[in-house]
Design a protein around this motif. Sequence first.
Motif, mmCIF file in Angstrom:
data_model
loop_
_atom_site.group_PDB
_atom_site.id
_atom_site.type_symbol
_atom_site.label_atom_id
_atom_site.label_comp_id
_atom_site.label_asym_id
_atom_site.label_seq_id
_atom_site.Cartn_x
_atom_site.Cartn_y
_atom_site.Cartn_z
ATOM 1 N N ASP A 79 -33.414 -40.597 25.724
ATOM 2 C CA ASP A 79 -32.185 -41.217 25.212
ATOM 3 C C ASP A 79 -32.344 -41.639 23.761
ATOM 4 O OD1 ASP A 79 -30.727 -41.207 27.754
ATOM 5 O OD2 ASP A 79 -32.215 -42.690 28.387
ATOM 6 N N VAL A 80 -33.556 -41.544 23.226
ATOM 7 C CA VAL A 80 -33.830 -41.985 21.865
ATOM 8 C C VAL A 80 -34.115 -40.806 20.937
ATOM 9 C CG1 VAL A 80 -35.320 -43.417 20.408
ATOM 10 C CG2 VAL A 80 -34.734 -44.174 22.727
ATOM 11 N N PHE A 81 -34.966 -39.897 21.371
ATOM 12 C CA PHE A 81 -35.282 -38.751 20.517
ATOM 13 C C PHE A 81 -35.701 -37.559 21.359
ATOM 14 C CE2 PHE A 81 -39.301 -41.120 20.779
ATOM 15 C CZ PHE A 81 -40.186 -40.118 21.164
ATOM 16 N N ALA A 82 -35.597 -36.408 20.743
ATOM 17 C CA ALA A 82 -36.069 -35.159 21.346
ATOM 18 C C ALA A 82 -37.185 -34.628 20.461
ATOM 19 C CB ALA A 82 -34.935 -34.150 21.447
ATOM 20 N N TYR A 83 -38.184 -34.062 21.113
ATOM 21 C CA TYR A 83 -39.329 -33.527 20.373
ATOM 22 C C TYR A 83 -39.525 -32.066 20.721
ATOM 23 C CZ TYR A 83 -44.100 -32.553 18.928
ATOM 24 O OH TYR A 83 -45.198 -31.995 18.356
ATOM 25 N N ARG A 101 -32.097 -28.740 5.482
ATOM 26 C CA ARG A 101 -31.858 -30.164 5.634
ATOM 27 C C ARG A 101 -33.176 -30.899 5.871
ATOM 28 N NH1 ARG A 101 -26.678 -31.723 7.098
ATOM 29 N NH2 ARG A 101 -27.471 -33.417 8.391
ATOM 30 N N PRO A 102 -33.273 -32.128 5.340
ATOM 31 C CA PRO A 102 -34.485 -32.903 5.614
ATOM 32 C C PRO A 102 -34.591 -33.218 7.095
ATOM 33 C CG PRO A 102 -32.803 -34.280 4.581
ATOM 34 C CD PRO A 102 -32.302 -32.871 4.521
ATOM 35 N N ARG A 103 -35.795 -33.124 7.640
ATOM 36 C CA ARG A 103 -35.999 -33.329 9.065
ATOM 37 C C ARG A 103 -37.123 -34.328 9.292
ATOM 38 N NH1 ARG A 103 -33.700 -28.917 11.932
ATOM 39 N NH2 ARG A 103 -33.138 -27.169 10.593
ATOM 40 N N GLY A 104 -37.220 -34.785 10.516
ATOM 41 C CA GLY A 104 -38.345 -35.603 10.925
ATOM 42 C C GLY A 104 -39.126 -34.864 11.986
ATOM 43 N N VAL A 105 -40.195 -35.480 12.422
ATOM 44 C CA VAL A 105 -40.990 -34.877 13.489
ATOM 45 C C VAL A 105 -40.174 -34.798 14.771
ATOM 46 C CG1 VAL A 105 -43.058 -35.180 14.911
ATOM 47 C CG2 VAL A 105 -43.155 -35.610 12.443
ATOM 48 N N PRO A 110 -30.179 -37.748 20.101
ATOM 49 C CA PRO A 110 -29.977 -38.439 21.378
ATOM 50 C C PRO A 110 -29.698 -39.936 21.216
ATOM 51 C CG PRO A 110 -31.781 -36.888 21.583
ATOM 52 C CD PRO A 110 -31.411 -36.920 20.131
ATOM 53 N N LEU A 111 -30.343 -40.595 20.251
ATOM 54 C CA LEU A 111 -30.072 -42.008 20.024
ATOM 55 C C LEU A 111 -28.645 -42.211 19.538
ATOM 56 C CD1 LEU A 111 -30.917 -44.947 19.898
ATOM 57 C CD2 LEU A 111 -31.885 -44.512 17.616
ATOM 58 N N GLY A 112 -28.173 -41.317 18.676
ATOM 59 C CA GLY A 112 -26.784 -41.403 18.233
ATOM 60 C C GLY A 112 -25.815 -41.289 19.390
ATOM 61 N N VAL A 198 -41.322 -39.495 10.659
ATOM 62 C CA VAL A 198 -41.160 -39.406 12.109
ATOM 63 C C VAL A 198 -39.710 -39.120 12.469
ATOM 64 C CG1 VAL A 198 -41.453 -40.596 14.309
ATOM 65 C CG2 VAL A 198 -43.082 -40.989 12.454
ATOM 66 N N PHE A 199 -38.774 -39.916 11.939
ATOM 67 C CA PHE A 199 -37.347 -39.731 12.181
ATOM 68 C C PHE A 199 -36.707 -39.143 10.917
ATOM 69 C CE2 PHE A 199 -36.953 -43.454 15.444
ATOM 70 C CZ PHE A 199 -37.767 -42.751 16.316
ATOM 71 N N PRO A 200 -35.683 -38.318 11.058
ATOM 72 C CA PRO A 200 -35.056 -37.716 9.886
ATOM 73 C C PRO A 200 -34.201 -38.727 9.124
ATOM 74 C CG PRO A 200 -33.846 -37.114 11.863
ATOM 75 C CD PRO A 200 -35.082 -37.838 12.325
ATOM 76 N N PRO A 201 -34.104 -38.586 7.789
ATOM 77 C CA PRO A 201 -33.176 -39.426 7.023
ATOM 78 C C PRO A 201 -31.738 -39.125 7.425
ATOM 79 C CG PRO A 201 -34.068 -37.673 5.646
ATOM 80 C CD PRO A 201 -34.806 -37.615 6.941
#
Length: 392
Positions: A79-83, A101-105, A110-112, A198-201
């Motif tokens: 519910d917070v992030f997908a990896y 696009r800038p990304r995170g790990v 999902p959090l949105g 870790v998380f995308p901007p």
Amino acid sequence: MSGRTGLVLAGAGARGAYEAGALSVLLPALEEQGQRPTVLVGTSAGALNAAFLAHRADRAADRATTELLDLWLGMGRKDVFAYSPFSGLQMALLEFGIGGRPRGVVDTRPLGHTLNEAIRDWGQIRDNVDNGHVDALAVVTTAASTGRTVVWVEGGVPGAVGNRKLPELDLKKGIEYRAPVDGIGVEHVLASAAIPIVFPPIEIATGIDTTDWFVDGGLRLNTPIKPAIELGATRVAIVATDPATHATSLPPRPPNLPDADDLVLHALQAALADPLIEDMWRLAGVNTLLGRDARAGKSPIQYLFVGPSTRGLLGQRAGDVARELGFSELRAFGWLLGRQGSQHEELLSYFLFDPAFFEAAAELGQRDAHAELDQLRLEDKTLSWRTEPIKV
């Protein structure tokens, strides 16, 4: 008691459940005193909690905080992030200019989705401001282009806030105050919690036809006491997930070569915990000066503080939960950071998005909130807010 009560919620990652637990005790007690916070300021997970409470500000405090706690206890990692195993490759390609696009790990969409399910009508925050249930909601972010702290404020900026005029730029603290183009929305909360790499901007509209990218507000302002005071709070309830004082002694550890978890944890504490302690001492110091000088024409800022009594308690809870889970989804994390017991566990507590940890953290938050209220209650059950430094 006249004046505005502010609520300051620090950034904490998965530790945000601790704040939810503390708030489930603290806010109903303040409401009983006629001191329910109307200035809500948060960073990262604290921004999530502040926005949720601003949305529910037209409801009784016990109901609003129960619903916030239910939100946390009902969340899991998915519910917070997908990896994806390809995330690291995508990051590497971006470094070579491949990709758009800038990304995170991890992917925080999902959090949105979780936040939009919980706050179906973000316009209700503006309605609660207009109807007087909230004086201001402020969400702290960091502008990726400048590195400056940007505080997005729903209600009262720019222009008059009570009898005060909020500055658009605080040069002393390097804080920029902005009014969101279409009100505070899910993008502001996601940006406030966007841990770099870790998380995308997150892209946010800065004008009718302009946008900019924003990341975690905790990089520079993890415990936003100053914005709450600028927004007119005459007393502040501060909820954080680190103690308000440095430990008088540290447990002995062998002089081994530091592992990655040691270094990352020290960096986190330097960014999150140390500025909190400095700000708490600064607040108490200013209060002392104001109390001694009647000619200052200002009253001391009253405060209360809810946080763990000692560092490491949340890490212990995270370690207990992780061992029960068998590290099934956390082996890669442990492999990257090493496993040196308490250090690894303390770091893990920021990233363990699991209902079992949320429950344990929330229970600790409830215990600490009860402890602070018990210290501050007088014989007639009223609260005596702090003005002096917290005793070590």
